[in-house]
Design an enzyme around this catalytic site. Structure first.
Site, PDB file in Angstrom:
ATOM      1  N   HIS A   1     -17.501  -6.420  27.514  1.00 10.32           N
ATOM      2  CA  HIS A   1     -18.661  -5.826  28.185  1.00 10.32           C
ATOM      3  C   HIS A   1     -19.692  -6.894  28.567  1.00 10.32           C
ATOM      4  O   HIS A   1     -20.143  -6.949  29.719  1.00 10.32           O
ATOM      5  CB  HIS A   1     -19.291  -4.780  27.266  1.00 10.32           C
TER       6      HIS A   1
ATOM      7  N   HIS B   1     -18.327  -9.495  31.177  1.00  6.61           N
ATOM      8  CA  HIS B   1     -18.216  -8.880  32.498  1.00  6.61           C
ATOM      9  C   HIS B   1     -19.574  -8.819  33.192  1.00  6.61           C
ATOM     10  O   HIS B   1     -19.714  -9.206  34.359  1.00  6.61           O
ATOM     11  CB  HIS B   1     -17.620  -7.478  32.366  1.00  6.61           C
TER      12      HIS B   1
ATOM     13  N   GLN C   1      -9.884   0.655  36.917  1.00  7.54           N
ATOM     14  CA  GLN C   1     -10.369  -0.720  36.887  1.00  7.54           C
ATOM     15  C   GLN C   1      -9.229  -1.725  36.995  1.00  7.54           C
ATOM     16  O   GLN C   1      -9.335  -2.730  37.700  1.00  7.54           O
ATOM     17  CB  GLN C   1     -11.175  -0.942  35.606  1.00  7.54           C
TER      18      GLN C   1
END
Length: 286
Positions: A165, A168, A229
Site C-alpha cells: 500500500h 504503491h 488490478q
C-alpha cells in the site's frame, strides 16, 4: 606479455565503448528534453522544484509509519464515516473525469498508430497542452490519494498500512511529478487511462463499504478488485513491451521505468491475492 597487452586492449576498448554509450544516452536525453519539455510546466503549482512534492511525500511517510501510529496509540479510533463517504464519492467522480480526459487526445497523432515509423518527435508537440494539463491533474490526484493511508492510521487500521500500500502510493506520487516535470511521453496516456478506470471500480467499492454494514451484501466482488488490478498491470506490460519491440520513437527511459514498476506491482499484488484468497481457500479444503 601478449596476454597483458590483449587484456589492456580489451579494457580500453570496453571503456571507449561504454563512454560512447553514455555519451549517446546523454545526447539523446538532452535532445529529447529540448524537443518535448515544456517550460510552462515549471510555473504550475508544485512543479517549480521537487521540494514541495518531496515535503508532502516525506510528511506522509513519517506520519503513516511513525508519527501517526504513535499519536493514535492511546487514543480511540476516529470513525470518520461522513468524511469517508464524501472522500470516496469525490474520488469516484475524479477518476471518471481523469479517464475521460483521454478522450480529448487525437489518437491519429499517436506514434504507435503510425506503426512506430516516425523518426522525429514533432507529433508529440500536438499533444502538449491537453496532455500536460491532464498529467498535472493526474499528479494532483496521486497526492490526494495519500489520504487513503492517513485515514487508515486515524481509524487505527494499521494492519492495512502494508508495504504494498505505502510503496504503491509513494511511487505513483513521486513518479507522476517526475513524469510531468522531466520526461513526458505518450506511454503515459495509456497507463494513466487504465489506472483511472481501475480507480473508478476501487473507490466505488470503498464508497459502498463506507455506507455501513447493511450494504456489505453488495461487496461480494471484493476479491475481483485484485483481479482487475492485475489485469490492468498485464495490459500495461503488453503495451509497453509492444512499444519496445516495434521500436516506437518514445522515451525508452520512461518505458523501462514503467516496465520495472509494472513487474514489481504484478509481483506484490499477485502475492497479496495468493495470501488473501488462494492460500486461505486451499487451507479450508484441507
Amino acid at each position: 606479455m601478449r596476454r597483458v597487452k590483449d587484456s589492456s586492449y580489451c579494457v580500453n576498448a570496453t571503456s571507449i565503448s561504454m563512454a560512447g554509450i553514455i555519451k549517446r544516452v546523454v545526447s539523446n536525453y538532452n535532445e529529447f528534453l529540448k524537443n518535448i519539455k515544456d517550460p510552462i510546466v515549471d510555473t504550475w503549482p508544485l512543479m517549480g522544484s521537487p521540494g514541495p512534492m518531496l515535503c508532502i511525500v516525506g510528511t506522509y511517510l513519517i506520519f503513516v509509519l511513525k508519527a501517526g501510529p504513535k499519536m493514535m496509540e492511546k487514543r480511540p479510533a476516529f470513525q470518520l464515516n461522513t468524511i469517508l463517504i464524501l472522500y470516496n464519492a469525490f474520488q469516484v467522480f475524479l477518476s471518471i473525469w481523469l479517464a475521460s480526459l483521454a478522450l480529448y487526445v487525437n489518437y491519429e497523432d499517436l506514434i504507435i498508430f503510425h506503426g512506430c515509423t516516425t523518426q522525429n518527435m514533432p507529433i508529440q508537440r500536438n499533444l502538449q497542452k491537453p496532455f500536460l494539463q491532464s498529467a498535472w491533474w493526474y499528479f494532483v490526484a496521486k497526492i490526494i490519494e495519500l489520504f487513503d493511508t492517513v485515514f487508515f492510521v486515524l481509524r487505527k487500521k494499521q494492519s492495512q498500512v502494508t508495504f504494498l500500500h505505502v510503496y504503491h502510493h509513494t511511487i505513483t506520487a513521486v513518479f507522476s511529478w517526475c513524469f510531468l516535470k522531466l520526461l513526458p511521453g505518450q506511454q503515459g496516456i495509456f497507463v494513466g487511462f487504465l489506472n483511472s478506470v481501475v480507480h473508478i471500480f476501487m473507490y466505488s467499492y470503498y464508497l459502498i463499504a463506507s455506507l455501513g454494514s447493511k450494504y456489505r451484501k453488495y461487496l461480494w466482488w471484493k476479491k475481483y478488485m485484485t483481479w482487475i488490478q492485475l489485469l490492468q498491470f498485464g495490459a500495461m506490460l503488453c503495451y509497453l513491451i509492444l512499444t519496445l519491440f516495434m521500436d516506437c520513437q518514445v522515451p525508452k527511459v520512461l518505458t523501462y521505468f514503467f516496465l520495472t514498476n509494472v513487474v514489481i506491482f504484478i509481483y506484490l499484488f499477485g502475492d497479496f491475492y495468493w495470501k488473501a484468497y488462494v492460500k486461505k481457500e486451499y487451507a479450508k479444503k484441507i
